[in-house]
Design an enzyme around this catalytic site. Sequence first.
Site, PDB file in Angstrom:
ATOM      1  N   LYS A 160      -3.407  -2.968   7.562  1.00 29.78           N
ATOM      2  CA  LYS A 160      -3.297  -4.471   7.750  1.00 29.78           C
ATOM      3  C   LYS A 160      -2.430  -5.032   6.550  1.00 29.78           C
ATOM      4  CE  LYS A 160      -5.731  -6.220  10.760  1.00 29.78           C
ATOM      5  NZ  LYS A 160      -4.926  -7.028  12.084  1.00 29.78           N
TER       6      LYS A 160
ATOM      7  N   ASP B  44       0.992  -1.127  -0.064  1.00 25.76           N
ATOM      8  CA  ASP B  44      -0.018  -0.027   0.083  1.00 25.76           C
ATOM      9  C   ASP B  44       0.896   1.216  -0.222  1.00 25.76           C
ATOM     10  OD1 ASP B  44      -1.754   2.146   0.555  1.00 25.76           O
ATOM     11  OD2 ASP B  44      -2.649   0.901   2.267  1.00 25.76           O
TER      12      ASP B  44
ATOM     13  N   TYR C 176       0.793   0.753  14.697  1.00 26.91           N
ATOM     14  CA  TYR C 176      -0.495   0.372  13.782  1.00 26.91           C
ATOM     15  C   TYR C 176      -0.339   1.087  12.449  1.00 26.91           C
ATOM     16  CZ  TYR C 176      -4.591  -0.257  11.089  1.00 26.91           C
ATOM     17  OH  TYR C 176      -5.671  -0.505  10.134  1.00 26.91           O
TER      18      TYR C 176
END
Length: 371
Positions: A238, A18, A235
Site C-alpha cells: 500500500k 517501505d 500489487y
Amino acid sequence: MITVLRNGMVTISAIKADIGGYPGHHSVHPELIKTAEKKLLKAKKDKTLIDFRVLACGDDLQLIMTHKKGVDSKKIHKLAWDTFIAGTAVAKKMKLYGAGQDLLADAFSSNIRGMGPGIAEMEIKERKSEPIVIFMADKTESGAWNFPLYKVFADPFNTAGLVVSPKVSKGYNFEIFDLHKKKKVIMDAPKEIYSILALIGASERYVVKRIFSKEGEIGAVTSTESLHEISGGKYIGKDDPVMIVRAQGAFPALGEVIEPFAFPFLVKGWMRGSHHGPFMPTSFAQSTPSRFDGPPRVIAAGFQLANGKLIGPVDLFDDPSYDRARQKSNIVADYLRMHGPFEPARLGLDEMEYTTLPDVLNKLKKRFKSI
Ligand code: 13P
Ligand code: 13P
Ligand code: MG
Ligand code: MG
C-alpha cells in the site's frame, strides 16, 4: 548553533518508503533507522540539510528533513533515494520481508517522484512561531487524508476557529487531484463544500493534494504516489501516505488539526491491501500493524520549527484522549473481520484489480459456461 534563514524560506520534506518489513509487514528494524540517521547526519554536517528526524510508522521508514533547496530538489531527492538504497542493503542482509519493496526504479535520475517512495514537501516562510504536524500512515492509501483534511479545514463542527477566529473563518482553497485522469482542480471552502465532498468522498480517485489560505499560504500537503500505478498494476504494497500540516494563526489550532482522528473512520488497505479497516491513531511505539496486518495505523509527530531546526517530535497520539478511538477501532475491527472474505469488508472488485485476486480469477476463467 542557530541557522539564520537568508530569505526566510525553509522547505520541509517528508519522504518515506517501505524498504523491508520486520517481521513480515509489521515494523521497521532499528538497524534501518540507524543506517538512515547516519546518512542524514552526514548531509546535515555538509549543510545539505538544516535538520532531520528518522521515524517509522509500521513497516515504513520516514525521512523528515528541513533545508533551503525548495521542493523537488534533485539533491534532496537523491539523498533520500541513496538513504533508502543503503537501508535496503542492510535489510537484504537480514533477509527482511520485501527488502527494497517500494524502490521501483533501477537508478535515480532527477526526481524521486514516480520511483516508489511517497513524498510530501512544502516551502514556507517560517512564521514567528511555526507549529507543524507530520502525519504518517501504514496499511492504507493517500485518499485516507481526505476525511481529516475536510474536517480540519472546512467543518466548523471540528474546527472551532472556522466559527470564532476571523483569520480562520476566511476559509481555505483545496487543491484536489483526480488520480485517474491526471488532472487537478482548486476549490473554495466554504463556498463549494458540497462539490468538494462530491469529489473527495470518492477517496480512491480524488485526493486532496494541498490546502492554501485565502492569502495563498500553504497549510497542508499530502503524498499522492500510487504504488500500483508506478508498478504498472502489480500489487507491491500500500502507498502508506504521509502529510504535513501547519497549525495555529491563519491555520487551525494544533488540537483542531488532530481532532478528526478521535473518530477511527474507515480506510482502504489492511491485509494484502484488500480490505476496509478502521484508521487507528497510535503512539509511535504502537504503530505496529499486527492483527490481520493492521488495523491501519496513523501517527502524528508534532514539531516547532526554529529557523529550520526541528524542535520535537512530540508523539501526539500517545495520549489517553485517543484511547477511546483505539477501543472503537478494535470493536470495528472485530465486526469487519466477522465478514471474512465478503464485501464490503473486502474491497470491491474494481479496487481488487491491483491485488493478486485477478490471478486467482483468471485461473477459473476456462471453467465458465454460458448461461
Ligand atoms: P507473499 O505472497 O509474498 O506472502 O506477499 C503477500 C503480501 O505481502 C501480503 O501480506
Ligand atoms: P505494506 O504496504 O505496509 O507493505 O503492507 C502490505 C500488505 O500486503 C500487508 O498485508
Ligand atoms: Mg511492507
Ligand atoms: Mg507499509
